[in-house]
Design a protein around this motif. Structure first.
Motif, PDB file in Angstrom:
ATOM      1  N   PHE A 110       0.802  -1.224   0.000  1.00  0.00           N
ATOM      2  CA  PHE A 110       0.000   0.000   0.000  1.00  0.00           C
ATOM      3  C   PHE A 110       0.836   1.276   0.000  1.00  0.00           C
ATOM      4  CE2 PHE A 110      -2.264   3.499   1.937  1.00  0.00           C
ATOM      5  CZ  PHE A 110      -3.418   3.541   1.160  1.00  0.00           C
ATOM      6  N   PRO A 111       1.905   1.387   0.816  1.00  0.00           N
ATOM      7  CA  PRO A 111       2.700   2.625   0.784  1.00  0.00           C
ATOM      8  C   PRO A 111       3.269   2.939  -0.600  1.00  0.00           C
ATOM      9  CG  PRO A 111       3.233   1.355   2.737  1.00  0.00           C
ATOM     10  CD  PRO A 111       2.376   0.481   1.885  1.00  0.00           C
ATOM     11  N   HIS A 112       3.623   1.903  -1.351  1.00  0.00           N
ATOM     12  CA  HIS A 112       4.133   2.118  -2.707  1.00  0.00           C
ATOM     13  C   HIS A 112       3.032   2.706  -3.592  1.00  0.00           C
ATOM     14  CE1 HIS A 112       7.850  -0.184  -1.913  1.00  0.00           C
ATOM     15  NE2 HIS A 112       7.071  -0.947  -1.171  1.00  0.00           N
ATOM     16  N   TRP A 113       1.831   2.141  -3.453  1.00  0.00           N
ATOM     17  CA  TRP A 113       0.684   2.647  -4.214  1.00  0.00           C
ATOM     18  C   TRP A 113       0.383   4.084  -3.820  1.00  0.00           C
ATOM     19  CZ3 TRP A 113      -4.110   4.431  -2.532  1.00  0.00           C
ATOM     20  CH2 TRP A 113      -5.076   4.615  -3.529  1.00  0.00           C
ATOM     21  N   ALA A 114       0.364   4.372  -2.514  1.00  0.00           N
ATOM     22  CA  ALA A 114       0.048   5.713  -2.028  1.00  0.00           C
ATOM     23  C   ALA A 114       1.067   6.734  -2.530  1.00  0.00           C
ATOM     24  CB  ALA A 114      -0.001   5.723  -0.500  1.00  0.00           C
ATOM     25  N   ASN A 115       2.336   6.374  -2.487  1.00  0.00           N
ATOM     26  CA  ASN A 115       3.383   7.279  -2.967  1.00  0.00           C
ATOM     27  C   ASN A 115       3.224   7.545  -4.465  1.00  0.00           C
ATOM     28  OD1 ASN A 115       6.061   8.667  -2.839  1.00  0.00           O
ATOM     29  ND2 ASN A 115       6.692   6.939  -4.107  1.00  0.00           N
ATOM     30  N   ASP A 116       2.947   6.513  -5.223  1.00  0.00           N
ATOM     31  CA  ASP A 116       2.769   6.659  -6.673  1.00  0.00           C
ATOM     32  C   ASP A 116       1.573   7.550  -6.994  1.00  0.00           C
ATOM     33  OD1 ASP A 116       3.356   5.639  -9.508  1.00  0.00           O
ATOM     34  OD2 ASP A 116       1.244   5.111  -9.258  1.00  0.00           O
ATOM     35  N   ARG A 117       0.464   7.334  -6.278  1.00  0.00           N
ATOM     36  CA  ARG A 117      -0.736   8.138  -6.514  1.00  0.00           C
ATOM     37  C   ARG A 117      -0.517   9.588  -6.108  1.00  0.00           C
ATOM     38  NH1 ARG A 117      -2.904   7.190 -10.268  1.00  0.00           N
ATOM     39  NH2 ARG A 117      -0.917   6.216 -10.677  1.00  0.00           N
ATOM     40  N   MET A 118       0.212   9.809  -5.009  1.00  0.00           N
ATOM     41  CA  MET A 118       0.484  11.181  -4.574  1.00  0.00           C
ATOM     42  C   MET A 118       1.313  11.925  -5.617  1.00  0.00           C
ATOM     43  SD  MET A 118      -0.980  12.103  -1.760  1.00  0.00           S
ATOM     44  CE  MET A 118       0.015  13.544  -1.342  1.00  0.00           C
ATOM     45  N   MET A 119       2.324  11.260  -6.172  1.00  0.00           N
ATOM     46  CA  MET A 119       3.141  11.914  -7.195  1.00  0.00           C
ATOM     47  C   MET A 119       2.289  12.311  -8.394  1.00  0.00           C
ATOM     48  SD  MET A 119       6.856   9.974  -7.196  1.00  0.00           S
ATOM     49  CE  MET A 119       6.209   8.333  -7.546  1.00  0.00           C
ATOM     50  N   ILE A 187      -8.629   8.920  -0.641  1.00  0.00           N
ATOM     51  CA  ILE A 187      -9.077   9.000   0.758  1.00  0.00           C
ATOM     52  C   ILE A 187      -9.666   7.667   1.196  1.00  0.00           C
ATOM     53  CG2 ILE A 187     -10.725  10.109   2.312  1.00  0.00           C
ATOM     54  CD1 ILE A 187     -10.416  12.650   0.653  1.00  0.00           C
ATOM     55  N   LYS A 188     -10.500   7.076   0.346  1.00  0.00           N
ATOM     56  CA  LYS A 188     -11.090   5.774   0.663  1.00  0.00           C
ATOM     57  C   LYS A 188     -10.006   4.715   0.822  1.00  0.00           C
ATOM     58  CE  LYS A 188     -15.518   6.623  -1.667  1.00  0.00           C
ATOM     59  NZ  LYS A 188     -16.399   6.228  -2.818  1.00  0.00           N
ATOM     60  N   GLY A 189      -8.961   4.789  -0.011  1.00  0.00           N
ATOM     61  CA  GLY A 189      -7.870   3.823   0.078  1.00  0.00           C
ATOM     62  C   GLY A 189      -7.118   3.930   1.386  1.00  0.00           C
ATOM     63  N   GLU A 206       1.173  -3.405  14.162  1.00  0.00           N
ATOM     64  CA  GLU A 206       1.105  -2.514  15.313  1.00  0.00           C
ATOM     65  C   GLU A 206       0.018  -1.460  15.086  1.00  0.00           C
ATOM     66  OE1 GLU A 206       2.716  -2.612  18.191  1.00  0.00           O
ATOM     67  OE2 GLU A 206       3.796  -4.440  17.601  1.00  0.00           O
ATOM     68  N   PRO A 207      -0.745  -1.123  16.140  1.00  0.00           N
ATOM     69  CA  PRO A 207      -1.800  -0.109  15.978  1.00  0.00           C
ATOM     70  C   PRO A 207      -1.223   1.247  15.579  1.00  0.00           C
ATOM     71  CG  PRO A 207      -1.420  -0.596  18.300  1.00  0.00           C
ATOM     72  CD  PRO A 207      -0.662  -1.626  17.522  1.00  0.00           C
ATOM     73  N   TRP A 208      -1.964   1.969  14.755  1.00  0.00           N
ATOM     74  CA  TRP A 208      -1.504   3.275  14.282  1.00  0.00           C
ATOM     75  C   TRP A 208      -2.690   4.135  13.877  1.00  0.00           C
ATOM     76  CZ3 TRP A 208      -2.421   5.035   9.206  1.00  0.00           C
ATOM     77  CH2 TRP A 208      -2.972   4.077   8.328  1.00  0.00           C
ATOM     78  N   ASN A 209      -2.479   5.434  13.861  1.00  0.00           N
ATOM     79  CA  ASN A 209      -3.472   6.345  13.297  1.00  0.00           C
ATOM     80  C   ASN A 209      -2.812   7.431  12.440  1.00  0.00           C
ATOM     81  OD1 ASN A 209      -2.317   7.934  15.272  1.00  0.00           O
ATOM     82  ND2 ASN A 209      -4.171   8.097  16.528  1.00  0.00           N
ATOM     83  N   THR A 210      -1.482   7.371  12.324  1.00  0.00           N
ATOM     84  CA  THR A 210      -0.752   8.317  11.485  1.00  0.00           C
ATOM     85  C   THR A 210       0.269   7.573  10.636  1.00  0.00           C
ATOM     86  OG1 THR A 210      -0.976  10.089  13.130  1.00  0.00           O
ATOM     87  CG2 THR A 210       0.730  10.356  11.451  1.00  0.00           C
ATOM     88  N   MET A 211       0.233   7.813   9.361  1.00  0.00           N
ATOM     89  CA  MET A 211       1.217   7.231   8.452  1.00  0.00           C
ATOM     90  C   MET A 211       2.003   8.361   7.801  1.00  0.00           C
ATOM     91  SD  MET A 211       0.773   4.619   5.188  1.00  0.00           S
ATOM     92  CE  MET A 211      -0.187   5.763   4.202  1.00  0.00           C
ATOM     93  N   VAL A 212       3.327   8.239   7.824  1.00  0.00           N
ATOM     94  CA  VAL A 212       4.195   9.253   7.240  1.00  0.00           C
ATOM     95  C   VAL A 212       4.986   8.626   6.093  1.00  0.00           C
ATOM     96  CG1 VAL A 212       6.054  10.909   7.634  1.00  0.00           C
ATOM     97  CG2 VAL A 212       4.404  10.423   9.467  1.00  0.00           C
ATOM     98  N   LEU A 213       4.840   9.191   4.909  1.00  0.00           N
ATOM     99  CA  LEU A 213       5.590   8.738   3.745  1.00  0.00           C
ATOM    100  C   LEU A 213       6.651   9.770   3.398  1.00  0.00           C
ATOM    101  CD1 LEU A 213       2.831   7.424   1.274  1.00  0.00           C
ATOM    102  CD2 LEU A 213       4.179   6.122   2.909  1.00  0.00           C
TER     103      LEU A 213
END
Length: 234
Positions: A110-119, A187-189, A206-213
């Motif tokens: 998912f982080p790879h997808w998110a980074n690609d979509r953000m670019m 956003i849905k992703g 591990e539980p989380w509520n913030t993701m930093v790329l």
């Protein structure tokens, strides 16, 4: 699904058989594989035909998968068993172990997808708003230059299940905050990734509520993902 079965029945006739089995296996992302086999008593053979002419019929099964995935009738395996006389039976199953494997695979990439979509979204937004420097090439064509060298994308899900985010881009050592709306699908992703990793995958994640790329304005190296992706519980 009668038209789907009829199409497969008519296309695959290279072997004599008692049962022609057409098996679809779906991932949670919607991709799928189709396995065709012939059963004659205890003998089982797989076809060598690629079946690309049947794509439009495969798509009908895919559409059924999409309409059922968020209901009690969800399935990730569909099996059609067709007899030599053309009669058939259908079976739709939810294989939880396979679904869990798919969830893990999807979460890891998912982080790879998110980074690609953000670019892509940043380029589209800055292009539409005249924020990208340009120049003309030797042939007189307009050429877009890079407006950032690296970026930090912070996504936070609050107690109301709302996504808050911040986009910081760096160019030649100078930082700037980009005020850009995110696409609805993105956003849905993010929210889906948050919920799946904090519920179905909570035993390994591990539980989380913030993701930093930390985006290198390029693909995130798979072998160095921990250097570019952080999950934080705030």
């Amino acid at each position: 699904m009668k038209t789907v079965v009829k199409a497969f029945y008519g296309y695959y006739d290279e072997f004599p058989y008692d049962i022609l089995e057409v098996k679809f296996i779906f991932t949670l992302g919607g991709s799928y594989d189709v396995f065709i086999s012939y059963h004659d008593n205890d003998d089982k053979k797989y076809t060598s035909l690629d079946g690309r002419e049947l794509f439009k019929y495969e798509h009908q099964v895919y559409e059924l998968f999409k309409t059922k995935i968020d209901t009690e009738e969800k399935f990730n395996v569909a099996i059609y068993k067709i007899k030599k006389d053309g009669t058939y039976s259908s079976l739709y199953e939810w294989e939880s172990e396979k679904a869990n494997e798919n969830l893990i695979d999807y979460a890891n990439v998912f982080p790879h997808w998110a980074n690609d979509r953000m670019m892509s979204m940043i380029f589209e937004f800055e292009k539409d708003n005249g924020l990208i420097p340009t120049q003309y090439d030797n042939d007189g064509g307009l050429e877009y230059l890079s407006s950032w060298d690296s970026g930090i994308f912070t996504f936070h899900i609050n107690d109301k299940n709302e996504l808050k985010y911040k986009i910081v881009l760096t160019k030649d050592g100078v930082e700037r905050v980009l005020e850009m709306p995110l696409k609805d699908y993105f956003i849905k992703g993010i929210l889906k990734h948050y919920h799946s990793t904090n519920t179905e995958l909570s035993n390994i994640w591990e539980p989380w509520n913030t993701m930093v790329l930390k985006s290198p304005h390029n693909d995130i190296p798979s072998d160095k993902k921990d250097e570019f992706v952080s999950y934080i519980l705030e």
